[in-house]
Design an enzyme around this catalytic site. Structure first.
Site, short mmCIF file in Angstrom:
data_model
loop_
_atom_site.label_atom_id
_atom_site.label_comp_id
_atom_site.label_asym_id
_atom_site.label_seq_id
_atom_site.Cartn_x
_atom_site.Cartn_y
_atom_site.Cartn_z
N GLY A 9 0.83 -1.21 0.00
CA GLY A 9 0.00 0.00 0.00
C GLY A 9 0.86 1.26 0.00
N SER A 127 -7.97 -1.41 12.48
CA SER A 127 -8.83 -0.24 12.31
C SER A 127 -9.88 -0.10 13.40
CB SER A 127 -9.54 -0.38 10.96
OG SER A 127 -10.64 0.48 10.89
N GLU A 129 -12.78 0.51 12.80
CA GLU A 129 -14.00 -0.13 12.30
C GLU A 129 -14.24 -1.47 13.00
OE1 GLU A 129 -16.44 1.99 9.97
OE2 GLU A 129 -16.65 -0.19 9.82
N TYR A 153 -15.69 -4.91 5.62
CA TYR A 153 -14.35 -4.35 5.87
C TYR A 153 -13.96 -4.55 7.34
CZ TYR A 153 -10.75 -0.88 6.83
OH TYR A 153 -9.61 -0.26 7.26
N ASN A 191 -13.29 9.89 -2.46
CA ASN A 191 -14.57 9.25 -2.16
C ASN A 191 -14.71 8.93 -0.66
OD1 ASN A 191 -12.76 7.18 -2.21
ND2 ASN A 191 -13.98 5.81 -3.50
N PHE A 192 -13.76 9.37 0.15
CA PHE A 192 -13.95 9.36 1.60
C PHE A 192 -14.55 10.71 1.99
CE2 PHE A 192 -10.79 6.17 0.81
CZ PHE A 192 -11.18 5.13 1.64
N THR A 194 -14.32 13.21 4.16
CA THR A 194 -13.64 14.50 4.41
C THR A 194 -13.24 15.17 3.10
OG1 THR A 194 -11.59 13.27 4.68
CG2 THR A 194 -12.71 13.98 6.71
O1 G4F Z 1 -14.99 8.79 5.15
P1 G4F Z 1 -15.70 7.50 5.31
O2 G4F Z 1 -16.00 6.74 4.07
O3 G4F Z 1 -14.82 6.66 6.34
P2 G4F Z 1 -15.19 5.38 7.25
O4 G4F Z 1 -16.30 4.61 6.72
O5 G4F Z 1 -15.32 5.86 8.66
O6 G4F Z 1 -13.86 4.50 7.11
C1 G4F Z 1 -12.55 5.06 7.19
O7 G4F Z 1 -12.09 5.02 8.51
C2 G4F Z 1 -11.88 3.71 9.06
C3 G4F Z 1 -11.35 3.88 10.48
O8 G4F Z 1 -12.45 3.94 11.35
C4 G4F Z 1 -10.88 2.96 8.19
F1 G4F Z 1 -10.65 1.75 8.72
C5 G4F Z 1 -11.42 2.85 6.79
O9 G4F Z 1 -10.47 2.20 5.97
C6 G4F Z 1 -11.65 4.25 6.26
O10 G4F Z 1 -10.39 4.90 6.17
O11 G4F Z 1 -17.11 7.73 6.06
C7 G4F Z 1 -17.18 8.39 7.30
C8 G4F Z 1 -18.64 8.60 7.65
C9 G4F Z 1 -19.52 7.35 7.56
O12 G4F Z 1 -20.37 7.27 8.66
C10 G4F Z 1 -20.35 7.55 6.31
O13 G4F Z 1 -21.62 6.90 6.35
O14 G4F Z 1 -19.21 9.52 6.70
C11 G4F Z 1 -20.50 9.06 6.32
N1 G4F Z 1 -20.82 9.61 5.01
C12 G4F Z 1 -21.91 10.41 4.77
N2 G4F Z 1 -21.95 10.72 3.47
C13 G4F Z 1 -20.17 9.40 3.85
C14 G4F Z 1 -20.90 10.09 2.87
N3 G4F Z 1 -19.07 8.68 3.56
C15 G4F Z 1 -18.63 8.67 2.27
N4 G4F Z 1 -17.51 7.97 1.97
N5 G4F Z 1 -19.32 9.34 1.28
C16 G4F Z 1 -20.45 10.05 1.53
O15 G4F Z 1 -21.05 10.65 0.62
#
Ligand code: G4F
Length: 324
Positions: A9, A127, A129, A153, A191-192, A194
């Protein structure tokens, strides 16, 4: 002689910051990179490092022969397993691929390590998670918190965490877990949530986009900066004994709080632009994360240099500079 690190990675957010950090510490860094049909995407985060202390080869956690060959020939001092299908929502769309990569892939590299280079030290990217639904009574998750994952995951990460402990105990290997809470940066995939929010807010400010579609805005996350978290990885792998550590800021904010902060910084009101879109909702979402990293802080003196606000400010500046 220089210490040698092997990173799976390496071309991701954490792999790139970790490589920079290890180069500063005079390591020689090796990594595997999966073939991508768009060559520019393959190594864009580490282009500046290739040939300057970092060497990469094609490989994959599922390609056992390349893993074995590289670990046997390089004989690294430290192995960092950071590669994964790391998107939680996507793990619900492609659960089998996620399990193969994150669970079987971890087992493949653990075996390659045990059989070819057992005196090395091994770091596994576990993680938050893994905690899923569980929150301790005081509102935190920590090393002792029960694991109840809410996604494919998360389930793969519990498998990896347990496997690393098993290999440590059964074969006397230096194999350690870092249980990292969400960590972000300008290098985060967009696509995360933040980077999706920050990028969209700056585009809206510049008239390049009208709306931002989001899923669950009431989820809480403990967001730190990837640069602070790669420092923790290096501390964990260099500890006197193999052990497991939570890495987190201890501060939690909702997706809504984050939108409010980012849009306000750009003199916008998020309520005028954000729309709820079922496409981004999850069949089961993890509602609340807040990590207690007392063990990491007291063992190594680790503390984050970034706050939630300075992290967001850096990400905003990044996109403002791109669209100026
Ligand atoms: O940014 P996210 O996709 O991160 P998530 O699911 O917390 O996972 C990340 O953190 C984990 C550590 O706890 C890692 F292990 C994992 O690999 C990754 O890096 O989503 C964060 C939150 C979620 O609750 C999601 O439902 O944001 C919410 N969200 C709301 N709207 C969204 C969106 N997430 C994404 N990706 N896209 C949206 O439009």
């Amino acid at each position: 002689m220089k210490k040698k690190a092997f990173i799976t990675g390496i071309n991701g957010q954490d792999g790139s910051y970790l490589s920079e950090y290890l180069l500063e510490k005079d390591y020689k860094v090796y990594g595997i990179v999966r073939r991508n049909s768009i060559a520019e995407h393959q190594e864009s985060r580490i282009d500046h490092l290739i040939g300057n202390g970092v060497e990469t080869e094609y490989g994959d956690l599922l390609d056992v022969s390349s893993l074995e060959r590289m670990i046997r020939t390089i004989q690294p001092d430290e192995i960092y397993n950071i590669a994964a299908q790391s998107h939680v929502r996507i793990s619900m769309d492609i659960p089998q691929f996620t399990v193969q990569t994150n669970a079987l892939g971890l087992l493949n590299i653990l075996e390659a390590y045990k059989n070819n280079c057992p005196t090395a030290r091994f770091y596994q990217a576990s993680s938050s998670e893994m905690f899923g639904r569980t929150v301790d009574e005081d509102g935190y998750q920590r090393e002792t918190t029960k694991m109840s994952p809410t996604s494919p995951y998360g389930c793969t990460k519990v498998f990896g965490y347990n496997m690393v402990q098993h290999y440590r105990n059964a074969y006397d290997l230096f194999a350690a877990n870092g249980i990292l809470f969400n960590h972000e940066s300008p290098r985060r995939g967009s696509n995360f949530v933040t980077n999706k929010v920050v990028k969209a807010a700056v585009r809206i400010k510049n008239g390049l986009q009208d709306k931002l579609s989001l899923g669950n805005m009431d989820a809480y996350r403990d967001w730190g900066h990837s640069k602070d978290y790669v420092r923790a990885m290096h501390m964990i792998i260099n500890h006197t004994e193999p052990d497991d550590f939570v890495c987190a800021t201890g501060v939690t904010n909702s997706v809504r709080d984050m939108c409010s902060y980012v849009f306000e910084k750009l003199d916008l009101d998020y309520k005028n632009y954000v729309i709820k879109d079922p496409r981004f909702m999850r069949p089961e979402d993890l509602k609340y994360l807040r990590g207690d990293s007392t063990k990491l802080r007291t063992t190594f003196g680790w503390k984050p240099e970034y706050t939630f606000e300075t992290l967001m400010d850096e990400m905003i500046d990044h996109w403002v500079n791109i669209y100026k």
